[in-house]
Structure formats: structure tokens, C-alpha cells
Design an enzyme around this catalytic site. Structure first.
Site, PDB file in Angstrom:
ATOM      1  N   GLU A   1       3.013   0.550 -30.432  1.00  0.00           N
ATOM      2  CA  GLU A   1       2.478  -0.019 -31.679  1.00  0.00           C
ATOM      3  C   GLU A   1       3.288   0.514 -32.868  1.00  0.00           C
ATOM      4  OE1 GLU A   1       0.574   1.405 -29.276  1.00  0.00           O
ATOM      5  OE2 GLU A   1      -0.280  -0.441 -28.486  1.00  0.00           O
TER       6      GLU A   1
ATOM      7  N   GLY B   1       0.817  -1.223   0.000  1.00  0.00           N
ATOM      8  CA  GLY B   1       0.000   0.000   0.000  1.00  0.00           C
ATOM      9  C   GLY B   1       0.845   1.266   0.000  1.00  0.00           C
TER      10      GLY B   1
ATOM     11  N   GLU C   1       7.310   9.892 -28.768  1.00  0.00           N
ATOM     12  CA  GLU C   1       8.343   9.491 -29.749  1.00  0.00           C
ATOM     13  C   GLU C   1       7.908   8.212 -30.468  1.00  0.00           C
ATOM     14  OE1 GLU C   1      11.108  11.335 -30.205  1.00  0.00           O
ATOM     15  OE2 GLU C   1      11.012  12.605 -28.427  1.00  0.00           O
TER      16      GLU C   1
HETATM   17  C1  LIG Z   1       3.723  14.206 -22.390  1.00  0.00           C
HETATM   18  C2  LIG Z   1       3.826  14.202 -23.868  1.00  0.00           C
HETATM   19  C3  LIG Z   1       4.817  14.954 -24.473  1.00  0.00           C
HETATM   20  C4  LIG Z   1       4.900  14.984 -25.876  1.00  0.00           C
HETATM   21  N1  LIG Z   1       5.853  15.769 -26.480  1.00  0.00           N
HETATM   22  C5  LIG Z   1       5.813  15.960 -27.819  1.00  0.00           C
HETATM   23  C6  LIG Z   1       6.669  16.912 -28.455  1.00  0.00           C
HETATM   24  O1  LIG Z   1       7.512  17.538 -27.818  1.00  0.00           O
HETATM   25  N2  LIG Z   1       6.524  17.123 -29.780  1.00  0.00           N
HETATM   26  C7  LIG Z   1       5.613  16.440 -30.543  1.00  0.00           C
HETATM   27  O2  LIG Z   1       5.543  16.678 -31.743  1.00  0.00           O
HETATM   28  N3  LIG Z   1       4.801  15.500 -29.979  1.00  0.00           N
HETATM   29  C8  LIG Z   1       4.881  15.259 -28.640  1.00  0.00           C
HETATM   30  N4  LIG Z   1       4.032  14.330 -28.053  1.00  0.00           N
HETATM   31  C9  LIG Z   1       3.074  13.617 -28.882  1.00  0.00           C
HETATM   32  C10 LIG Z   1       3.345  12.130 -29.015  1.00  0.00           C
HETATM   33  O3  LIG Z   1       4.484  11.885 -29.782  1.00  0.00           O
HETATM   34  C11 LIG Z   1       2.077  11.489 -29.596  1.00  0.00           C
HETATM   35  O4  LIG Z   1       1.114  11.542 -28.553  1.00  0.00           O
HETATM   36  C12 LIG Z   1       2.282  10.082 -30.096  1.00  0.00           C
HETATM   37  O5  LIG Z   1       3.049  10.097 -31.261  1.00  0.00           O
HETATM   38  C13 LIG Z   1       0.955   9.364 -30.385  1.00  0.00           C
HETATM   39  O6  LIG Z   1       0.109  10.152 -31.162  1.00  0.00           O
HETATM   40  P1  LIG Z   1      -1.427  10.346 -30.693  1.00  0.00           P
HETATM   41  O7  LIG Z   1      -1.394  10.750 -29.271  1.00  0.00           O
HETATM   42  O8  LIG Z   1      -2.067  11.262 -31.650  1.00  0.00           O
HETATM   43  O9  LIG Z   1      -2.048   8.898 -30.772  1.00  0.00           O
HETATM   44  P2  LIG Z   1      -2.718   8.209 -32.063  1.00  0.00           P
HETATM   45  O10 LIG Z   1      -1.791   8.263 -33.227  1.00  0.00           O
HETATM   46  O11 LIG Z   1      -4.083   8.748 -32.253  1.00  0.00           O
HETATM   47  O12 LIG Z   1      -2.830   6.700 -31.568  1.00  0.00           O
HETATM   48  C14 LIG Z   1      -3.877   6.221 -30.725  1.00  0.00           C
HETATM   49  C15 LIG Z   1      -3.692   4.718 -30.571  1.00  0.00           C
HETATM   50  O13 LIG Z   1      -3.808   4.070 -31.825  1.00  0.00           O
HETATM   51  C16 LIG Z   1      -2.635   3.324 -32.112  1.00  0.00           C
HETATM   52  N5  LIG Z   1      -2.387   3.367 -33.553  1.00  0.00           N
HETATM   53  C17 LIG Z   1      -2.313   4.445 -34.371  1.00  0.00           C
HETATM   54  N6  LIG Z   1      -2.068   4.074 -35.620  1.00  0.00           N
HETATM   55  C18 LIG Z   1      -1.948   2.726 -35.621  1.00  0.00           C
HETATM   56  C19 LIG Z   1      -1.673   1.729 -36.617  1.00  0.00           C
HETATM   57  N7  LIG Z   1      -1.436   2.063 -37.880  1.00  0.00           N
HETATM   58  N8  LIG Z   1      -1.641   0.436 -36.233  1.00  0.00           N
HETATM   59  C20 LIG Z   1      -1.842   0.095 -34.947  1.00  0.00           C
HETATM   60  N9  LIG Z   1      -2.107   0.966 -33.959  1.00  0.00           N
HETATM   61  C21 LIG Z   1      -2.154   2.269 -34.293  1.00  0.00           C
HETATM   62  C22 LIG Z   1      -1.539   3.995 -31.302  1.00  0.00           C
HETATM   63  O14 LIG Z   1      -0.441   3.133 -31.076  1.00  0.00           O
HETATM   64  C23 LIG Z   1      -2.289   4.351 -30.025  1.00  0.00           C
HETATM   65  O15 LIG Z   1      -2.383   3.222 -29.218  1.00  0.00           O
HETATM   66  C24 LIG Z   1       3.985  14.236 -26.655  1.00  0.00           C
HETATM   67  C25 LIG Z   1       3.004  13.456 -26.026  1.00  0.00           C
HETATM   68  C26 LIG Z   1       2.927  13.445 -24.656  1.00  0.00           C
HETATM   69  C27 LIG Z   1       1.843  12.612 -24.008  1.00  0.00           C
END
Ligand SMILES: Cc1cc2nc3c(=O)[nH]c(=O)nc-3n(C[C@H](O)[C@H](O)[C@H](O)COP(=O)(O)OP(=O)(O)OC[C@H]3O[C@@H](n4cnc5c(N)ncnc54)[C@H](O)[C@@H]3O)c2cc1C
Length: 380
Positions: A367, A340, A363
Site C-alpha cells: 500500500e 500436497g 521496507e
Molecule cells: C521481518 C521484519 C523485519 C523488519 N525489519 C525492519 C528493520 O530492520 N528496521 C525497521 O525499521 N523496520 C523493520 N521492519 C518493519 C517494517 O518496515 C514495517 O512492519 C512496515 O513498514 C509496516 O509498518 P507496520 O507493521 O507498523 O504496519 P502499519 O503501518 O500499521 O500498517 C498496517 C496496514 O495498514 C496499511 N496502511 C497504513 N497506512 C496506510 C495508508 N495511509 N493508506 C493505506 N493503507 C495504509 C498498511 O499498508 C498495512 O496493510 C521489519 C518488519 C518485519 C516484519
């Protein structure tokens, strides 16, 4: 386990550990609770040269290898993963892309101040409707003769609140999909840039994450990085650096969680003896340490390939995939070993558990890493 770290690399790692233990770790919970990236620590790290760690000496940096930087990053992230990712984004993404693809003029203009920590970098690729699918970005950069006109919204931008230099991906040729992407260095002080409120996150709260809106922002022609339509290619190359950075962030968090779990298991007495005497706990610790070492080996392999200028696309994705999952596993087990108390803020494993989560998301999600790895293995 030092892999091939030189004496000099190890000295840097040791110095970073001392800084992290004395100046960062004791305040990490406060940074987390207040959601602040402390400016005085940025200044201290800048004085040690961390903001220009891999920037060539001719541009004011230390000119060290990515592998040496990873040693430093691991130590900072072990103390405060939110602070560590601020530096990783600045060095591994922002300085790195200017170093690799910038004209000499752009390098002269930006790198010395960035290496000195006087200007902080942020990397803007993700958009509300374009995350994993980079090609879907809607931000445009229209050629207006003597400048580009930038319009669009970037989301989840790390360092957005205090960054000075933005790396922005935009479509210069929207009809050409991912082949129509270009990349720009943008001064955040430019007219037409609006920065949103900080996102309220689950973990790495000491890092600053916000949306940035660009409305008719004039970008000088010479601020194009590389050539027109090379944005996607550059993003792929630079993601390797970022993924190696996140691997070491995950390693730092996991190492800190393992250390705490070992310590606690020797102190906590149940049934008249330390819980470390129970085989169920011993086996957890053995599994955690083994996965941690395996992750470290994958991560050092990737960073050394990068330093040698060899292809490391698959290897950096393997490292990021494994290390991020490993960190989540290790932190989960560390909480379990604390019982806990692991769920209570007084014990740092609660923070490590929250901080580890994001390593599987940014980054490129896990997936996305599997897509990179399998594509590479299955290609002709
Ligand atoms: C704290 C934090 C800091 C960040 N910093 C930066 C930054 O400095 N600069 C920047 O540019 N971005 C930044 N990001 C963004 C980050 O890189 C993205 O959130 C990430 O790339 C995923 O994109 P999305 O959130 O739109 O998810 P989505 O692309 O919408 O994905 C949603 C889900 O679907 C899955 N998915 C999507 N496509 C497929 C596929 N073809 N096959 C199977 N599964 C799939 C994904 O794996 C995930 O599980 C940051 C995010 C966070 C949370």
C-alpha cells in the site's frame, strides 16, 4: 537475463551462486527451523568482501555498483532469504546511509570495520506505533550540549541480536512532525540499550528480528548523520536502496520456487505421465516465468538508475511492489504444482512460500508503494 551486468558483475554473481549452492542451500532448512543466522557463513561472506560490496575502496570496501551487489543478493536469497536480508540491511541500508550522509570522520570510524564484516549494521526506524507513518515516531534525541540523549523503542529491527552499529531515527524537534526527524549512528555497546528476545516469525527465520529499547543513551554530537532535521529526507533516499534490495530478495525466492516447480512437474507422474505434460501446469509455469522476468527488468531498471545517480524513487517503489507480489504469486503456484507435497517441509517450496510473504510488508508495505507511485504520477 543479465540486463547490463558487466563480465565482472557476472563473475561475482556466479561466485555467489556457487557459495549459495554449496554452503547455504544445503543447510537452509536447518537455519529456518533453528532460527539462526550462522556466524561461520557471515565470516565466509566477509572474507569474500560482501559486507563492503558497495563501500568505496578508500574505506575498505570493494567499491562495486548497487547493480552488481543485487546479482549477489539474488543468489544468496535464492538459497536462504533470511540470510540474504541480513546482508541487504547491512549493505543497502546501514553502510549506504553512512556512505551517502556521513562526515568523513564517521565514514573513517565505521565503514572499514563494517566493510570487513567485523561490525554488523542494523537500521532502526519502525516503532510499535509508527510503521508506515514514519513521521509519528516517538523516539527523541535531546540536545544536551556535548551529546544527544536518546530515548524510545524501535521494533522489528533486523540483525538486532548481533549488530554492532545502529542507525537510529529520532525526533530532535518533536513539535515539527516529520521535519523534526534526525538520524544518528549509535554504537550498540552504549549504556542504556536493551535488546529484546527474537521475534517468532512466519518466514525468513534465519534473520534475526528484535525490539531495541533506548533509555538515556548518550550519543556523541559527531554521530549525527547529515544535518539536524534531515532524517525524513535521508529515510526516503535510503528506502530506495532497501526497496531495490527487497525486489532482488523477492526475485531470488521466486527463481528458486520456479526452478523447483519445473523440476517437480517433470518428475511427478499422474494419470501415467509427468504432470508437466498437462497444459494447466504448463500455463502456470509460463505465467510464473513471465512475471519473474518482468520483475527482474523493473528491478534492474531501478538499480541502474540508482547507480547512475538519477531519481529512482518511483521506479524503486514500482519494482518493490511488482516483485514482492510476483514472488508471492510464483511461490503460491509452485506450492500448487507440488500438490500436497508443497505443504510439507521436505520440499523447499514450503519455505519459499513463507519467506516470500514478508517482501510485501517490510521496507514499506505494498500500500505504501502505491502511495509513493501515485503521488509521483499525480504531482503537478
Ligand atoms: C521481518 C521484519 C523485519 C523488519 N525489519 C525492519 C528493520 O530492520 N528496521 C525497521 O525499521 N523496520 C523493520 N521492519 C518493519 C517494517 O518496515 C514495517 O512492519 C512496515 O513498514 C509496516 O509498518 P507496520 O507493521 O507498523 O504496519 P502499519 O503501518 O500499521 O500498517 C498496517 C496496514 O495498514 C496499511 N496502511 C497504513 N497506512 C496506510 C495508508 N495511509 N493508506 C493505506 N493503507 C495504509 C498498511 O499498508 C498495512 O496493510 C521489519 C518488519 C518485519 C516484519
Amino acid at each position: 537475463m543479465d540486463f547490463h551486468l558487466s563480465e565482472e558483475d557476472l563473475d561475482f554473481k556466479q561466485m555467489a551462486r556457487e557459495l549459495a549452492e554449496k554452503r547455504i542451500y544445503p543447510h537452509a532448512l536447518e537455519f529456518d527451523e533453528k532460527g539462526i543466522t550462522p556466524p561461520e557463513l557471515i565470516k565466509e561472506c566477509a572474507e569474500l568482501g560482501y559486507f563492503g560490496f558497495t563501500v568505496p575502496e578508500e574505506y575498505g570496501g570493494l567499491g562495486m555498483s548497487a547493480t552488481a551487489f543485487m546479482g549477489v543478493l539474488e543468489e544468496l536469497c535464492a538459497a536462504c532469504a533470511g540470510f540474504g536480508i541480513m546482508l541487504s540491511v547491512h549493505c543497502s541500508l546501514t553502510c549506504e546511509i553512512i556512505k551517502l550522509f556521513g562526515s568523513d570522520e564517521l565514514k573513517q570510524k565505521y565503514l572499514p570495520a563494517m566493510a570487513a564484516g567485523e561490525k554488523i549494521g542494523a537500521y532502526c526506524i519502525t516503532e510499535p506505533n509508527a510503521g508506515t507513518d514514519i513521521a509519528a515516531i516517538a523516539t527523541t534525541a535531546e540536545d544536551k550540549g556535548d551529546h544527544f540523549l536518546l530515548n524510545g523503542t524501535k521494533t522489528f529491527v533486523t540483525n538486532a541480536g548481533f549488530a554492532d552499529v545502529l542507525i537510529v531515527f529520532a525526533k530532535t524537534h518533536p513539535e515539527e512532525g516529520r521535519k523534526g526527524l534526525s538520524c544518528f549512528v549509535v554504537d550498540k555497546a552504549s549504556e542504556g540499550i536493551m535488546v529484546g528476545a527474537p521475534e517468532k516469525k512466519c518466514g525468513i527465520k534465519a534473520s534475526d528480528t528484535r525490539e531495541i529499547n533506548f533509555s538515556d543513551v548518550k550519543v556523541p554530537k559527531e554521530n549525527l548523520l547529515g544535518n539536524l532535521k534531515e532524517g525524513f529526507k535521508m529515510a526516503v533516499v535510503i528506502l530506495n536502496s532497501g526497496r531495490i534490495g527487497v525486489s532482488f530478495q523477492a526475485i531470488g525466492i521466486a527463481q528458486a520456487a520456479l526452478n523447483e516447480a519445473i523440476k517437480y512437474s517433470k518428475e511427478r507422474v499422474q494419470f501415467g505421465q509427468p504432470i508437466a505434460n498437462f497444459q494447466a501446469i504448463q500455463f502456470k509455469i509460463a505465467e510464473m516465468a513471465t512475471r519473474l522476468d518482468a520483475g527482474r527488468l523493473l528491478a534492474y531498471r531501478a538499480s541502474q538508475l540508482k547507480d547512475e545517480g538519477k531519481p529512482c524513487h518511483r521506479e524503486s517503489s514500482m519494482s518493490k511492489l511488482f516483485c514482492s507480489q510476483m514472488a508471492n504469486f510464483v511461490c503460491n503456484e509452485a506450492v500448487q504444482i507440488h500438490g500436497g507435497y508443497g505443504y510439507i517441509k521436505e520440499y523447499p517450496v514450503e519455505r519459499y512460500f513463507r519467506d516470500a510473504r514478508v517482501t510485501e510488508l517490510y521496507e514499506g508495505t505494498s500500500e505504501a508503494q502505491r502511495m509513493v507511485i501515485s503521488r509521483d504520477l499525480l504531482k503537478d
